[in-house]
Design an enzyme around this catalytic site. Structure first.
Site, PDB file in Angstrom:
ATOM      1  N   LYS A  39      23.820  46.556  -8.027  1.00  0.00           N
ATOM      2  CA  LYS A  39      22.912  47.476  -8.457  1.00  0.00           C
ATOM      3  C   LYS A  39      21.127  47.176  -8.486  1.00  0.00           C
ATOM      4  O   LYS A  39      20.768  46.427  -8.439  1.00  0.00           O
ATOM      5  CB  LYS A  39      23.060  47.923  -9.441  1.00  0.00           C
ATOM      6  CG  LYS A  39      23.298  46.626 -10.874  1.00  0.00           C
ATOM      7  CD  LYS A  39      24.391  47.162 -12.161  1.00  0.00           C
ATOM      8  CE  LYS A  39      23.168  46.077 -13.406  1.00  0.00           C
ATOM      9  NZ  LYS A  39      24.341  46.223 -14.272  1.00  0.00           N
ATOM     10  N   TYR A 271     -10.111  44.803 -17.879  1.00  0.00           N
ATOM     11  CA  TYR A 271     -10.153  46.361 -19.039  1.00  0.00           C
ATOM     12  C   TYR A 271     -10.024  45.802 -20.193  1.00  0.00           C
ATOM     13  O   TYR A 271      -8.815  45.021 -21.298  1.00  0.00           O
ATOM     14  CB  TYR A 271      -8.858  47.284 -18.665  1.00  0.00           C
ATOM     15  CG  TYR A 271      -8.995  48.410 -18.037  1.00  0.00           C
ATOM     16  CD1 TYR A 271     -10.058  48.481 -17.029  1.00  0.00           C
ATOM     17  CD2 TYR A 271      -7.738  48.702 -17.156  1.00  0.00           C
ATOM     18  CE1 TYR A 271     -10.625  49.410 -16.330  1.00  0.00           C
ATOM     19  CE2 TYR A 271      -7.629  48.917 -16.067  1.00  0.00           C
ATOM     20  CZ  TYR A 271      -9.249  50.040 -15.542  1.00  0.00           C
ATOM     21  OH  TYR A 271      -8.890  50.534 -14.612  1.00  0.00           O
TER      22      TYR A 271
HETATM   23  C1  LIG Z   1      25.178  44.516 -14.188  1.00  0.00           C
HETATM   24  C2  LIG Z   1      26.476  44.728 -14.664  1.00  0.00           C
HETATM   25  C3  LIG Z   1      27.318  43.108 -14.289  1.00  0.00           C
HETATM   26  C4  LIG Z   1      26.925  42.095 -13.739  1.00  0.00           C
HETATM   27  O1  LIG Z   1      26.275  41.407 -14.962  1.00  0.00           O
HETATM   28  P1  LIG Z   1      25.128  40.451 -14.526  1.00  0.00           P
HETATM   29  O2  LIG Z   1      24.796  39.241 -15.855  1.00  0.00           O
HETATM   30  O3  LIG Z   1      24.037  40.495 -13.916  1.00  0.00           O
HETATM   31  O4  LIG Z   1      25.881  39.012 -13.920  1.00  0.00           O
HETATM   32  C5  LIG Z   1      28.314  43.353 -14.097  1.00  0.00           C
HETATM   33  N1  LIG Z   1      29.405  44.881 -14.491  1.00  0.00           N
HETATM   34  C6  LIG Z   1      28.242  45.342 -15.044  1.00  0.00           C
HETATM   35  C7  LIG Z   1      29.363  46.664 -15.384  1.00  0.00           C
HETATM   36  C8  LIG Z   1      27.619  45.338 -14.974  1.00  0.00           C
HETATM   37  O5  LIG Z   1      26.916  46.464 -15.665  1.00  0.00           O
END
Ligand SMILES: *Cc1c(COP(=O)(O)O)cnc(C)c1O
Length: 380
Positions: A39, A271
Site C-alpha cells: 500500500k 526562512y
Molecule cells: C499497513 C498494514 C499492514 C503492514 O503493517 P507493518 O507494520 O508495516 O508491517 C498489515 N496489515 C494491515 C491491515 C495494514 O494496514
C-alpha cells in the site's frame, strides 16, 4: 547507473534487498503464507516494481489498503492474489470482483455491496471478513461478528461469495509484552471459532503485521502480512535494528549539492533565520525540501552525509531545499550527498531521521514524494 542520478535528488530502490527481506521474513514464519503489503506506493518505494520483486522473492499474496491500489496492480499486469481492505460505500466493488481481487468486508453494508457486485459481474466475489480485535479502527465489532459471519455464510451458500479469509489487525504489536497483544489474540481466536460455527472454512486466517511476524510466533496463523520490515526498516527499533532481524533497508535517498559558497559569520540561513553562522563558513544547498517529503520537522535536526561527515540541517527546511553548514570543509556543487540509506557508507538511516523528527521511520520513507524519481537497482 540511471541518468536520474545526475539530477537534483533521487531515491534508489534496492530490489535485491527487498527480495532478501522477503526471504528473511519468510524464514521467521516458515509455516505461514506470506502477504507482501505494498500500500501507499509500497511505503514510498514504488508499488509495481516492489510488488513484482516481492512475488519473485517468494510472496504468495499482495496486500493494499484501497481498491484503487488493487486495480492499479492489475492494470500494470500484476497477477496472483491481491487483498484490499479500505472501502467506502459506492467503491469499485464490481471492478475488483471482475479483476479477481479479494475484498475485505467489516460491516453489513459492505457485504451487501460485495453481493451486489457479484450479481452484476455474474461471478462469485472473493471476500475476507475482518474483525476488530481491539484496534478500534476498521473491522466488525465482536458483538456484531456472529451476525456478519452468518450473513456471509448465507451468501456463500447462494454461490454469490466465497469467504477466503478471516483477519484482524493488532494495536500495539510494536510494544512487545503489551497486555493488548494477548487480549487481541484471544478476541481473534474467539472470532475464528464463531466463524467456524457459522460454517465458514476460509483459506487463510491472519493477524500478524511486521512486529507480529518478527516477535510473535503465536500470531502467525495461516499467513503473515508484513509491510515495513519488507522495506528493511525495523518495526521495533527499541528491540533491534534491521540487521538484528536479517533485514536490509531498501531505500537510499540521495541528492546533488546545488550550491556551495563561502559566507561570513553572523549570516542568517533560510526562512526565519533560525540558524545564524557562528563564524566564516561554507554553506551547501541540498535541493530537496518538504515538497519532496523531507519533513519540515527536520529543521535544525535532520542528519545528512556531506563530504564524508554527518551534518545537520541548518535552519528551516523549505519547500524545495535546505542548507547545511560545512564548517569550512570543502565541497562543490554537484557533489553527491546522502540523506539516508542502509548505513554502510556511513550515512544516516531512515530511523535516524525518524528520531530527529519525532516520528517513525514508516513515515520518513512513505512521504518521499512523486517529484523524487525512483531508481531501481538490483543491489545498492
Ligand atoms: C499497513 C498494514 C499492514 C503492514 O503493517 P507493518 O507494520 O508495516 O508491517 C498489515 N496489515 C494491515 C491491515 C495494514 O494496514
Amino acid at each position: 547507473m540511471n541518468d536520474m542520478t545526475s539530477g537534483r535528488g533521487w531515491a534508489q530502490i534496492d530490489l535485491g534487498a527487498l527480495r532478501g527481506n522477503v526471504a528473511a521474513l519468510r524464514a521467521k514464519a516458515p509455516g505461514a503464507a506470506f502477504m507482501a503489503v505494498v500500500k501507499a506506493d509500497a511505503y514510498g518505494h514504488g508499488m509495481v516494481p516492489c510488488a513484482r520483486a516481492a512475488l519473485e522473492g517468494g510472496a504468495d499474496w499482495l496486500g493494499v489498503a484501497t481498491p484503487e491500489e488493487a486495480l492499479a496492480l492489475r492494470a500494470a499486469g500484476v497477477g496472483g492474489r491481491v487483498l484490499c481492505w479500505l472501502w467506502t460505500p459506492g467503491g469499485p466493488w464490481r471492478e475488483c470482483v471482475e479483476a479477481d481481487v479479494d475484498v475485505t468486508v467489516s460491516a453489513p453494508w459492505a457485504l451487501e455491496e460485495a453481493v451486489a457486485a457479484a450479481r452484476a459481474a455474474g461471478r462469485t466475489a472473493r471476500v475476507q471478513l475482518k474483525v476488530d480485535a481491539g484496534l478500534g479502527r476498521n473491522g466488525c465489532q465482536p458483538d456484531q461478528w456472529p451476525a456478519l459471519t452468518a450473513a456471509a455464510r448465507a451468501a456463500e451458500k447462494a454461490d454469490l461469495i466465497k469467504v477466503t479469509g478471516l483477519w484482524a489487525h493488532f494495536s500495539c504489536a510494536d510494544e512487545p509484552g503489551h497486555p493488548s497483544i494477548a487480549r487481541e489474540l484471544g478476541v481473534f481466536r474467539t472470532a475464528l471459532d464463531q466463524a467456524a460455527a457459522a460454517g465458514l472454512d476460509p483459506e487463510v486466517r491472519h493477524i500478524a503485521n511486521s512486529p507480529g511476524t518478527l516477535t510473535l510466533p503465536e500470531s502467525h496463523f495461516d499467513m503473515v502480512r508484513p509491510g515495513v520490515a519488507m522495506y528493511g526498516i525495523s518495526p521495533v527499533p527499541q528491540v533491534g535494528g534491521p540487521a538484528d532481524f536479517g533485514l536490509r533497508p531498501v531505500m537510499t535517498l540521495a541528492a546533488r549539492l546545488a550550491s556551495v559558497k563561502q559566507v561570513p559569520g553572523g549570516h542568517g540561513v533560510s526562512y526565519g533565520h533560525r540558524y545564524v553562522t557562528p563564524g566564516p563558513t561554507t554553506l551547501a544547498l541540498v535541493p530537496l525540501g518538504y515538497g519532496d517529503g523531507v519533513p519540515r520537522h527536520a529543521s535544525g535536526a535532520g542528519p545528512v552525509l556531506v563530504a564524508g561527515k554527518w551534518r545537520t540541517v541548518a535552519g528551516r527546511v523549505a519547500m524545495d531545499q535546505f542548507v547545511v553548514d560545512l564548517g569550512g570543509d570543502a565541497a562543490a556543487a554537484g557533489d553527491e550527498v546522502l540523506l539516508f540509506g542502509p548505513g554502510d557508507r556511513g550515512e544516516p538511516t531512515a530511523e535516524d531521521w525518524a528520531r530527529a523528527c519525532g516520528t517513525i521511520a514508516y513515515e520518513i520513507v512513505t512521504r518521499i514524494g512523486g517529484r523524487v524519481p525512483r531508481v531501481y537497482r538490483e543491489r545498492g
